[in-house]
Scaffold this motif. Structure first.
Motif: not given
Length: 594
Positions: A381-382, A524-525, A530-532, A548-550
């Protein structure tokens, strides 16, 4: 030796040849190296399905090319992989990677130090601590020790510490040479000798784990390479074969390779060889065999093959069509279709069995595009859709009859400087989807103005907007005698602004292809956050994951947004100091706009 294509064509259409083709369909034991080699198998399938007229029509379409193109498959010992299976690497690709695994100099030097020089130094120390020091037998044994040192130094050259005259072992060895020669040590040398003996003895008396020699990774790679040699190079392997491939060293293998029996294959070798596993895509993702969206993009052609083939009504036809799609990656002759880049679904023998697919061609392409995009977003997702994956999805947009083509890089022509008109299409969809959302407020975008630019076709104005938002010039200066290049192709900051304004196809796919990942936008957010903030997140990866979070957060319902933001606050409070500092400013801005 292969027969001429015309003879092969004629033989496959007589009774014996058709019986052989039907047997191949039933057993799956055939090899399709190029898409056209599946054509006569489709003929045999049509005849068996009672579609004689369709089979005759396909034969007549193929006949003019039968003198130069092979339309028949080749027999194989193993069945073709099922339509639902995919692998990261073929056996041949894994073997090529393992062949490049040579000894690691630093590791081999450490191994030499522990297996050669440490035992020798222990013997040297024990020799000096003997009760009969300086006696005749002691002197004779010392002479043997010195001779062995010379032979070891000549044979083992990776370590150089033993050559350091200030090292304890060199002091003991120098004193031994003097003693063997019958010379009394000088007072200073005697003091150095006592200190070296005491120091080495103290170190060895400390409790420590005894060294257990382990084989080098290159030796394990060589063993796995020998195991791989028993399998066909152009395919993956089933679960049972992979388990045998990665199992511990057997007794017979130990005698042949010199590796201790029971030795476990190291993780770095297992990662390479385990990539040959043939399994459904979901299984590979769950096991971590596909670690990133970029790796998924490398497998896109294989995944597209499974997605296109899985909805045929007949199992043998699913396997056959999957083989056609896989072979399209290798070679395609295409004498009968004038288009330079032929879509597999347009091949005559694929069109001939369209009616047995549960979906129409356009629905099939759209479903394939949507599934692959949703899989990438759900698993990573990130990351979203990396450039390589967009390049794989882009050819599906036409057959899927999407009103808008996907945006691909480069975003401008490098010599003329003209910005791609596809930027406006992607930006229009982003404006329609994200106007008034957290995404627009966080990045300070006026999506109403962006939509006006897109509707009026002001592509140069859009390029200028990207450059202004990045605080960079529209053209990047070049060395003397070179024309300035557009920032949309050369300046990473301007390119990033273009990705922000267009969402790099995410908005297009949501609006036009109906992309809606199974885990849901809220999940997904969380995954993007978590990836960030993960340990492996560089500044670039963290910024991409935050973007992508946003996007994911903007597509959540208001109640979901509130829950996600509360979760983010709780997770941020538990972050290590370095990760917390990295996202402190973006998180503060997110709280303000949300």
């Amino acid at each position: 030796m292969d027969l001429p294509p015309a003879e092969v064509f004629a033989h496959c259409l007589d009774d014996e040849g058709l019986a052989r083709l039907r047997s191949m369909l039933d057993s799956g034991r055939y090899e399709v190296r190029a898409p056209e080699e599946a054509a006569l198998l489709v003929v045999a399938w049509l005849l068996r399905a009672g579609e004689g007229a369709a089979a005759a029509g396909l034969i007549e379409e193929l006949r003019p090319h039968a003198h130069e193109v092979r339309f028949a498959p080749r027999p194989a010992e193993l069945p073709s992989p099922g339509a639902e299976l995919v692998h990261r690497r073929t056996v041949g690709e894994a073997a090529a990677l393992l062949m490049r695994r040579g000894p690691a100099p630093a590791v081999e030097a450490q191994r030499e130090a522990l297996t050669v020089w440490r035992p020798y130094e222990d013997e040297l120390l024990a020799h000096w601590r003997r009760e009969d020091a300086q006696g005749p037998e002691w002197t004779a044994d010392g002479f043997v020790l010195l001779e062995r040192y010379r032979s070891l130094a000549a044979a083992h050259t990776r370590c150089t510490g033993h050559r350091d005259p200030k090292s304890n072992s060199a002091i003991l060895r120098g004193a031994l040479e003097e003693a063997v020669a019958g010379r009394a040590p000088a007072p200073r040398a005697a003091g150095l000798l006592r200190h070296a003996v005491d120091s080495m003895a103290a170190k060895r008396e400390k409790a420590r784990q005894p060294y257990r020699e382990r084989p080098g990774h290159h030796e394990a790679a060589a063993l796995v390479l020998r195991r791989l040699s028993a399998h066909p190079v152009d395919r993956g392997l089933p679960q049972e074969a992979v388990e045998a491939l990665l199992g511990p060293v057997a007794a017979e293998e130990s005698r042949e390779s010199g590796l201790p029996a029971g030795t476990v294959i190291p993780p770095s070798v297992r990662e390479i060889a385990g990539g040959v596993l043939d399994a459904p895509l979901e299984v590979l993702l769950e096991r971590g065999a596909i670690p990133s969206a970029e790796v998924l993009a490398e497998l896109a052609h294989r995944v597209i093959a499974t997605y296109n083939a899985r909805d045929y009504a007949d199992a043998s036809l699913r396997t056959l069509i999957a083989a056609v799609y896989r072979a399209s990656r290798a070679r395609y002759v295409g004498y009968w279709i004038p288009a330079p880049h032929v879509v597999v679904s347009e091949l005559p023998w694929v069109r001939a069995v369209d009616r047995w697919h549960r979906l129409e061609p356009a629905e099939r392409a759209r479903a394939t595009l949507t599934r692959l995009a949703e899989t990438s977003l759900g698993a990573f997702p990130g990351t979203g859709l990396p450039v390589t994956l967009v390049n794989a999805l882009s050819p599906l947009a036409g057959p899927a009859e999407l009103p808008t083509r996907l945006l691909v890089e480069p975003f401008a022509h490098d010599f003329s400087g003209a910005a791609s008109p596809l930027l406006l299409d992607a930006a229009w969809h982003a404006a329609e989807l994200l106007r008034g959302t957290v995404y627009e407020r966080y990045f300070g975008i006026d999506f109403a103005a962006v939509r006006d630019m897109a509707e009026t076709g002001d592509v140069e104005g859009f390029a200028r907007l990207c450059a202004d938002r990045a605080g960079r010039p529209l053209l990047v200066p070049q060395p003397a005698h070179w024309r300035a290049r557009p920032a949309l192709t050369r300046d990473p900051a301007v390119i990033e602004q273009a990705r922000i304004l267009t969402t790099f196809n995410l908005a297009t796919l949501v609006r036009e292809a109906g992309v809606d990942p199974g885990p849901g936008w809220a999940a997904l957010a969380r995954g993007a956050f978590t990836e960030a903030t993960g340990r492996a997140a560089t500044a670039k990866r963290s910024a991409r994951a935050w973007r992508h979070l946003l996007f994911h957060l903007s597509l959540c319902e208001p109640a979901e947004q509130t829950l996600v933001l509360a979760w983010i606050d709780a997770e941020a409070a538990r972050l290590p100091p370095r990760a917390a500092a990295r996202i402190a400013l973006p998180l503060a801005q997110l709280r303000v706009v949300a």
